[in-house]
Design a protein around this motif. Structure first.
Motif, PDB file in Angstrom:
ATOM      1  N   ALA A  80      58.630  56.081  14.293  1.00 13.06           N
ATOM      2  CA  ALA A  80      59.297  56.843  13.240  1.00 13.06           C
ATOM      3  C   ALA A  80      58.527  58.115  12.937  1.00 13.06           C
ATOM      4  O   ALA A  80      59.116  59.184  12.723  1.00 13.06           O
ATOM      5  N   ALA A  81      57.200  58.013  12.930  1.00 13.64           N
ATOM      6  CA  ALA A  81      56.370  59.188  12.651  1.00 13.64           C
ATOM      7  C   ALA A  81      56.458  60.212  13.779  1.00 13.64           C
ATOM      8  O   ALA A  81      56.517  61.422  13.525  1.00 13.64           O
ATOM      9  N   LEU A  82      56.454  59.758  15.018  1.00 16.75           N
ATOM     10  CA  LEU A  82      56.517  60.678  16.154  1.00 16.75           C
ATOM     11  C   LEU A  82      57.774  61.535  16.106  1.00 16.75           C
ATOM     12  O   LEU A  82      57.751  62.720  16.465  1.00 16.75           O
ATOM     13  N   GLY A 100      43.069  62.611  23.163  1.00 16.04           N
ATOM     14  CA  GLY A 100      43.014  62.120  21.792  1.00 16.04           C
ATOM     15  C   GLY A 100      44.277  62.527  21.069  1.00 16.04           C
ATOM     16  O   GLY A 100      45.066  63.328  21.576  1.00 16.04           O
ATOM     17  N   ALA A 101      44.467  61.970  19.864  1.00 14.39           N
ATOM     18  CA  ALA A 101      45.696  62.281  19.143  1.00 14.39           C
ATOM     19  C   ALA A 101      45.560  61.926  17.671  1.00 14.39           C
ATOM     20  O   ALA A 101      44.720  61.119  17.276  1.00 14.39           O
ATOM     21  N   ASN A 102      46.434  62.540  16.884  1.00 14.62           N
ATOM     22  CA  ASN A 102      46.517  62.274  15.459  1.00 14.62           C
ATOM     23  C   ASN A 102      47.995  62.212  15.095  1.00 14.62           C
ATOM     24  O   ASN A 102      48.702  63.220  15.177  1.00 14.62           O
ATOM     25  N   ILE A 103      48.475  61.037  14.724  1.00 19.99           N
ATOM     26  CA  ILE A 103      49.858  60.881  14.299  1.00 19.99           C
ATOM     27  C   ILE A 103      49.934  61.271  12.829  1.00 19.99           C
ATOM     28  O   ILE A 103      49.377  60.588  11.964  1.00 19.99           O
ATOM     29  N   VAL A 104      50.606  62.377  12.539  1.00 22.41           N
ATOM     30  CA  VAL A 104      50.680  62.882  11.166  1.00 22.41           C
ATOM     31  C   VAL A 104      52.120  63.166  10.772  1.00 22.41           C
ATOM     32  O   VAL A 104      52.988  63.409  11.614  1.00 22.41           O
ATOM     33  N   VAL A 105      52.356  63.113   9.461  1.00 23.00           N
ATOM     34  CA  VAL A 105      53.657  63.447   8.877  1.00 23.00           C
ATOM     35  C   VAL A 105      53.395  64.165   7.560  1.00 23.00           C
ATOM     36  O   VAL A 105      52.283  64.149   7.035  1.00 23.00           O
ATOM     37  N   ALA A 151      48.254  60.790   7.604  1.00 23.61           N
ATOM     38  CA  ALA A 151      48.090  60.352   8.990  1.00 23.61           C
ATOM     39  C   ALA A 151      48.314  58.851   9.128  1.00 23.61           C
ATOM     40  O   ALA A 151      48.014  58.074   8.218  1.00 23.61           O
ATOM     41  N   TYR A 152      48.813  58.467  10.300  1.00 21.26           N
ATOM     42  CA  TYR A 152      48.955  57.061  10.659  1.00 21.26           C
ATOM     43  C   TYR A 152      48.028  56.696  11.814  1.00 21.26           C
ATOM     44  O   TYR A 152      48.271  55.723  12.518  1.00 21.26           O
ATOM     45  N   GLY A 153      46.986  57.481  11.999  1.00 18.97           N
ATOM     46  CA  GLY A 153      46.000  57.131  13.018  1.00 18.97           C
ATOM     47  C   GLY A 153      45.423  58.346  13.719  1.00 18.97           C
ATOM     48  O   GLY A 153      46.138  59.297  14.040  1.00 18.97           O
ATOM     49  N   LEU A 154      44.106  58.297  13.903  1.00 24.49           N
ATOM     50  CA  LEU A 154      43.368  59.307  14.672  1.00 24.49           C
ATOM     51  C   LEU A 154      42.551  58.562  15.708  1.00 24.49           C
ATOM     52  O   LEU A 154      41.813  57.642  15.373  1.00 24.49           O
ATOM     53  N   THR A 155      42.684  58.944  16.969  1.00 22.82           N
ATOM     54  CA  THR A 155      41.958  58.210  17.998  1.00 22.82           C
ATOM     55  C   THR A 155      41.658  59.096  19.197  1.00 22.82           C
ATOM     56  O   THR A 155      42.350  60.091  19.441  1.00 22.82           O
ATOM     57  N   VAL A 156      40.586  58.725  19.919  1.00 27.49           N
ATOM     58  CA  VAL A 156      40.150  59.469  21.105  1.00 27.49           C
ATOM     59  C   VAL A 156      39.978  58.491  22.258  1.00 27.49           C
ATOM     60  O   VAL A 156      39.440  57.386  22.086  1.00 27.49           O
TER      61      VAL A 156
END
Length: 236
Positions: A80-82, A100-105, A151-156
């Motif tokens: 849903a966030a993407l 890496g990525a950061n799922i944000v809304v 954010a719903y997650g930050l990861t590398v």
């Protein structure tokens, strides 16, 4: 009204570039942080399954990677966030590997948190913890704004750790937010690694509660075996 990305804003837009060492040698390469495109949604979900829920302290405590129902709910939340087209992804020049990525809304003050509807069981407990934290410190009221980036997650990717990638991804939020008139990025950070990356990127700690303090509130707020010290609301 629910915030939506302006239709005239091209996807992908490259928001930030930086130089750092490659994954397997001391050679310096160029990395870019840009919008995630729709054709990589499935790859991003897999990236978070591989690099996030296996390490993020609350997810590990709740055993989300081993609970099919909880894992499916997380996937629904991420998907849903993407679709809101704000997720940031880091690539190495000449490669389509997700570094890496950061799922944000973006969330407005008057908007109901629709993700509550798809969180149940242990996932509902996670929402209760976040709601408690935000009841103690409301970023929108504190900063006098009506929307914020969350954010719903930050990861590398594990192969690229130790290169400051998480910090650079957080830095990329600044030009993106400025482009869309978003004045505040503020949300809880659960792990020492992400907290450190946020601090280096210029974020300040507005509120902190230890996991022991949460546990004293009752079973719903208890995170068995959690290895981190505290949850921090950090803002830029």
């Amino acid at each position: 009204m629910v915030w939506t990305r302006p239709p005239q804003s091209p996807v992908p837009t490259v928001w930030h570039t930086f130089k750092a060492k490659d994954s397997d040698c001391d050679r310096t390469v160029v990395y870019r942080v840009q919008d995630l495109t729709e054709d990589r949604y499935d790859d991003m979900i897999q990236h978070f399954l591989d690099h996030f829920i296996e390490e993020e302290p609350i997810s590990v405590s709740k055993g989300i990677s081993k609970d099919e129902s909880a894992r499916d709910e997380m996937i629904k939340l991420w998907r849903a966030a993407l679709k809101e087209q704000m997720t940031l992804v880091c690539y190495k020049e000449g490669s389509d590997e997700i570094i890496g990525a950061n799922i944000v809304v973006v969330r407005d003050s008057e908007e109901a948190y629709d993700d509550d509807a798809i969180l149940s069981g242990d996932q509902g407990d996670l929402r209760a913890i976040i709601n408690h934290v935000l009841s103690q410190f409301d970023p929108l009221k504190h900063y006098g704004v009506d929307q914020r980036l969350i954010a719903y997650g930050l990861t590398v990717n594990k192969r690229y750790r130790g290169r400051g990638v998480a910090t650079e991804i957080l830095k990329a939020r600044v030009p993106m937010c400025k482009a869309f008139g978003i004045k505040l990025a503020s949300h809880p950070f659960s792990a020492p690694g992400s907290q450190g990356a946020a601090r280096k990127a210029g974020y300040r700690t507005d509120y902190e509660i230890t996991y022991d303090e949460l546990a004293s509130m009752g079973p719903k707020y208890t995170l068995p075996g959690i290895q981190s010290k505290s949850l921090k609301v950090m803002s830029y």
